[in-house]
Design an enzyme around this catalytic site. Structure first.
Site, PDB file in Angstrom:
ATOM      1  CB  CYS A   1      54.832  -8.324  75.295  1.00  0.00           C
ATOM      2  SG  CYS A   1      56.005  -7.078  74.778  1.00  0.00           S
TER       3      CYS A   1
ATOM      4  CD  GLU B   1      60.440 -10.069  69.211  1.00  0.00           C
ATOM      5  OE1 GLU B   1      60.255 -10.355  70.416  1.00  0.00           O
ATOM      6  OE2 GLU B   1      61.569  -9.891  68.727  1.00  0.00           O
TER       7      GLU B   1
ATOM      8  CD  GLU C   1      50.630 -12.248  77.368  1.00  0.00           C
ATOM      9  OE1 GLU C   1      49.861 -12.613  76.461  1.00  0.00           O
ATOM     10  OE2 GLU C   1      51.725 -11.699  77.156  1.00  0.00           O
TER      11      GLU C   1
ATOM     12  N   GLY D   1      52.676 -10.636  68.585  1.00  0.00           N
ATOM     13  CA  GLY D   1      51.319 -10.894  69.075  1.00  0.00           C
ATOM     14  C   GLY D   1      51.343 -12.071  70.032  1.00  0.00           C
TER      15      GLY D   1
ATOM     16  N   PRO E   1      48.503  -3.873  60.626  1.00  0.00           N
ATOM     17  CG  PRO E   1      47.940  -1.612  60.505  1.00  0.00           C
ATOM     18  CD  PRO E   1      47.951  -2.875  59.698  1.00  0.00           C
TER      19      PRO E   1
HETATM   20  P1  NAD Z   1      47.061 -11.454  68.487  1.00  0.00           P
HETATM   21  O1  NAD Z   1      47.942 -12.641  68.351  1.00  0.00           O
HETATM   22  O2  NAD Z   1      45.620 -11.669  68.757  1.00  0.00           O
HETATM   23  O3  NAD Z   1      47.107 -10.569  67.150  1.00  0.00           O
HETATM   24  C1  NAD Z   1      48.317 -10.048  66.647  1.00  0.00           C
HETATM   25  C2  NAD Z   1      48.145  -9.759  65.165  1.00  0.00           C
HETATM   26  O4  NAD Z   1      48.023 -10.993  64.460  1.00  0.00           O
HETATM   27  C3  NAD Z   1      46.922  -8.937  64.801  1.00  0.00           C
HETATM   28  O5  NAD Z   1      47.288  -8.005  63.809  1.00  0.00           O
HETATM   29  C4  NAD Z   1      45.967  -9.988  64.258  1.00  0.00           C
HETATM   30  O6  NAD Z   1      45.026  -9.469  63.347  1.00  0.00           O
HETATM   31  C5  NAD Z   1      46.927 -10.918  63.560  1.00  0.00           C
HETATM   32  N1  NAD Z   1      46.418 -12.273  63.332  1.00  0.00           N
HETATM   33  C6  NAD Z   1      45.406 -12.926  63.962  1.00  0.00           C
HETATM   34  N2  NAD Z   1      45.264 -14.167  63.462  1.00  0.00           N
HETATM   35  C7  NAD Z   1      46.203 -14.315  62.506  1.00  0.00           C
HETATM   36  C8  NAD Z   1      46.582 -15.383  61.643  1.00  0.00           C
HETATM   37  N3  NAD Z   1      45.939 -16.567  61.665  1.00  0.00           N
HETATM   38  N4  NAD Z   1      47.612 -15.194  60.804  1.00  0.00           N
HETATM   39  C9  NAD Z   1      48.274 -14.025  60.777  1.00  0.00           C
HETATM   40  N5  NAD Z   1      47.975 -12.969  61.570  1.00  0.00           N
HETATM   41  C10 NAD Z   1      46.942 -13.120  62.422  1.00  0.00           C
HETATM   42  O7  NAD Z   1      47.735 -10.548  69.598  1.00  0.00           O
HETATM   43  P2  NAD Z   1      47.198  -9.163  70.214  1.00  0.00           P
HETATM   44  O8  NAD Z   1      46.069  -9.433  71.124  1.00  0.00           O
HETATM   45  O9  NAD Z   1      47.037  -8.158  69.133  1.00  0.00           O
HETATM   46  O10 NAD Z   1      48.467  -8.690  71.055  1.00  0.00           O
HETATM   47  C11 NAD Z   1      48.690  -9.062  72.388  1.00  0.00           C
HETATM   48  C12 NAD Z   1      49.724 -10.152  72.452  1.00  0.00           C
HETATM   49  O11 NAD Z   1      50.923  -9.700  71.843  1.00  0.00           O
HETATM   50  C13 NAD Z   1      50.117 -10.525  73.873  1.00  0.00           C
HETATM   51  O12 NAD Z   1      50.257 -11.914  73.976  1.00  0.00           O
HETATM   52  C14 NAD Z   1      51.468  -9.851  74.043  1.00  0.00           C
HETATM   53  O13 NAD Z   1      52.296 -10.440  75.005  1.00  0.00           O
HETATM   54  C15 NAD Z   1      52.032  -9.976  72.678  1.00  0.00           C
HETATM   55  N6  NAD Z   1      53.090  -8.988  72.442  1.00  0.00           N
HETATM   56  C16 NAD Z   1      54.386  -9.428  72.312  1.00  0.00           C
HETATM   57  C17 NAD Z   1      55.400  -8.512  72.131  1.00  0.00           C
HETATM   58  C18 NAD Z   1      56.836  -8.946  71.992  1.00  0.00           C
HETATM   59  O14 NAD Z   1      57.631  -8.150  71.547  1.00  0.00           O
HETATM   60  N7  NAD Z   1      57.204 -10.173  72.325  1.00  0.00           N
HETATM   61  C19 NAD Z   1      55.103  -7.145  72.054  1.00  0.00           C
HETATM   62  C20 NAD Z   1      53.782  -6.740  72.188  1.00  0.00           C
HETATM   63  C21 NAD Z   1      52.784  -7.677  72.367  1.00  0.00           C
END
Ligand code: NAD
Length: 498
Positions: free
Chosen positions: A279, A245, A372, A223, A173
């Site tokens: 998102c 995603e 974004e 993410g 998570p």
């Molecule tokens: P983020 O990319 O910062 O983090 C997402 C997850 O990735 C976290 O659990 C984080 O700990 C992990 N992470 C970070 N670095 C990593 C690495 N090097 N390798 C593997 N995992 C790593 O995103 P966020 O701030 O948590 O979420 C917001 C973003 O998510 C926004 O850009 C939003 O648009 C996107 N989002 C997309 C969807 C979709 O379905 N397309 C849905 C919800 C959110």
């Protein structure tokens, strides 16, 4: 000097990840941080559990997933409250999120056998002596990496489909919402106590990176686009398949024959729900010239009525404190380059809150239009006609969802949007439709969760041919004679040569 803790920023204390409310700073969760070895052990345990889970068959998994669905529905207030405390979103938004997740668990459980189960497919004439069989088998262990903005809906959008397909799941998570992730796996373990089929590992990005390199059979990442690139690069080392995603900058198009009240209502909700941290949230609107002024007036009137604050307000705090500066930069950039704030503006940013902000006539190359924002802000620009609206909507590298309001041409416009999803005369509704696939194009990622495509995403097609008769035209054997080959040539000309 000791660093001041900004409410909402996760901290690590004595090997524990501590999450806090972005509104009050109160502690929300405290979970052990996993090392790379811990991640490896979790995946090993999941592999054994996955074999047991796969062995239950579609019926056994369906029955258990439906029990989990019932638990989620019965305890909806409890999980909505935790989502509110840990992430800051209003309880009502959290309830809507959980309802949508429950819907997906139900559909995935009920439809996995129909979509993935063994079936006969047609044989072709040249191989008529063989029957053809198709089934979709689980990968084994799927690693799910989640964001904080929809900490129930996003992991479940992958996990429910992966589980229904027969995989074990290890969830990482977001560090902003670990307690919600732990609640999901704990409640699953209440209904499936026999084996660790669905478990979680906690920590910062490095723990997600360790999961990518842990030997899981597929990674489902949700993410930002920047992290998606890192995930794909890490998975490339071992050719681990990925589902990405990622982020978006979804547009709404308001055509000349739109119902403007309905469009304004959907626009305000689509842009500002969850404080714009969605998102598939509407971040840009293109309204055709004849309706532009009336539409903007209706949006401002509705958005201006929304309340902002910690409890039971329409708009809660910005979950990730660092995002406030991004929102501020986008507003400032838009205003300094000729855009106008018809609601909110520069002083709408009052951390951890941002009041609704509507910007008009914003240059198309400004950050507020191209990047974004992930805040309760919205740009509305005027366009000549729907063609210009489509061209502008499609001008970015993102392509997640979109919305179109209008009558005669709305569906045709929705088809022309370069995006994985679109809603006509509503906003965001495709996300809750469990019969439909969800995912993006371009920088918004690839692969699909939800619906039949979502079930197939978490399984490998297995093709089997079976001999049912002697070959009349033997070709795949060294026993064939020149006469057999001549007959084959004749047959192919009769069948396809006309
Ligand atoms: P983020 O990319 O910062 O983090 C997402 C997850 O990735 C976290 O659990 C984080 O700990 C992990 N992470 C970070 N670095 C990593 C690495 N090097 N390798 C593997 N995992 C790593 O995103 P966020 O701030 O948590 O979420 C917001 C973003 O998510 C926004 O850009 C939003 O648009 C996107 N989002 C997309 C969807 C979709 O379905 N397309 C849905 C919800 C959110």
């Amino acid at each position: 000097m000791t660093a001041v803790h900004v409410p909402g920023t996760p901290i690590i204390e004595d090997g524990r990840l501590v999450s806090t409310s972005p509104a009050t700073g109160a502690e929300a969760g405290r979970l052990p941080v996993a090392t790379a070895e811990d991640v490896g052990r979790a995946v090993d345990r999941a592999r054994a559990a996955g074999e047991w889970w796969a062995g239950l068959g579609f019926g056994g998994r369906r029955e258990r997933l439906l029990r989990w669905r019932s638990l989620l529905a019965r305890r909806i207030e409890e999980i909505a409250e935790l989502v509110h405390t840990e992430g800051g979103k209003p309880v009502a938004d959290a309830v809507v999120e959980v309802v949508t997740a429950v819907e997906h668990v139900d559909w995935a459980a009920r439809n996995a056998r129909r979509v993935l189960g063994p079936r006969r497919v047609r044989s072709r004439l040249v191989l008529a002596e063989f029957s053809a069989h198709l089934e979709y088998q689980p990968y084994g262990v799927v690693g799910v990496i989640g964001p904080w903005n929809y900490p129930v809906f996003t992991p479940i959008g992958s996990a429910a489909y992966a589980l229904a397909a027969g995989n074990a799941v290890v969830l990482k998570p977001s560090e902003y919402t670990p307690a919600v992730g732990q609640w999901l796996v704990d409640t699953f373990a209440e209904v499936v106590p026999e084996q660790p089929v669905f478990t979680a590992v906690h920590g910062l990005g490095d723990v997600g990176a360790a999961l990518c390199r842990s030997g899981v059979d597929k990674v489902a990442f949700t993410g930002s686009s920047a992290t998606a690139r890192k995930v794909m690069a890490a998975c490339a080392e071992s050719l681990t398949p990925v589902l990405l995603e990622a982020g978006g900058k979804d547009a709404m198009i308001v055509d000349v024959d739109a119902d403007l009240d309905a469009a304004a209502e959907a626009c305000v909700w689509g842009a500002l729900t969850n404080a714009g941290q969605t998102c598939i949230g509407i971040e840009r609107v293109y309204a055709v010239e004849p309706v532009f002024d009336a539409f903007v007036g209706k949006v401002v009137e509705r958005a201006g009525r929304l309340t902002v604050g910690p409890d039971n307000a329409d708009i809660g705090p910005i979950t990730m404190p660092s995002q406030v500066e991004v929102i501020r930069r986008h507003i400032d950039d838009a205003l300094s380059r000729g855009g106008r704030a018809v609601l909110g503006g520069a002083d709408a940013v009052q951390p951890p809150y941002v009041r609704p902000t509507v910007l008009v006539d914003v240059p198309e190359d400004s950050a507020a239009v191209r990047e974004e924002t992930f805040g309760p802000t919205l740009t509305i620009n005027r366009v000549r006609d729907a063609d210009e609206a489509v061209a502008r909507a499609n001008a970015l590298s993102y392509g997640l969802g979109g919305s179109v309001f209008g009558r005669r041409h709305a569906v045709a416009i929705a088809r022309r949007l370069r995006s994985g999803m679109a809603s006509v005369n509503s906003a965001l509704t495709f996300a809750g439709m469990s019969t439909l696939p969800f995912g993006g194009v371009g920088d918004s990622g690839f692969g699909r969760i939800h619906g039949e495509d979502g079930l197939r995403e978490f399984s490998r097609a297995k093709a089997i041919t079976r001999r049912r008769a002697r070959s009349l035209l033997p070709s795949t054997t060294f026993e064939r004679t020149p006469a057999d080959v001549a007959r084959l040539v004749k047959a192919i000309k009769v069948i396809y040569g006309r």
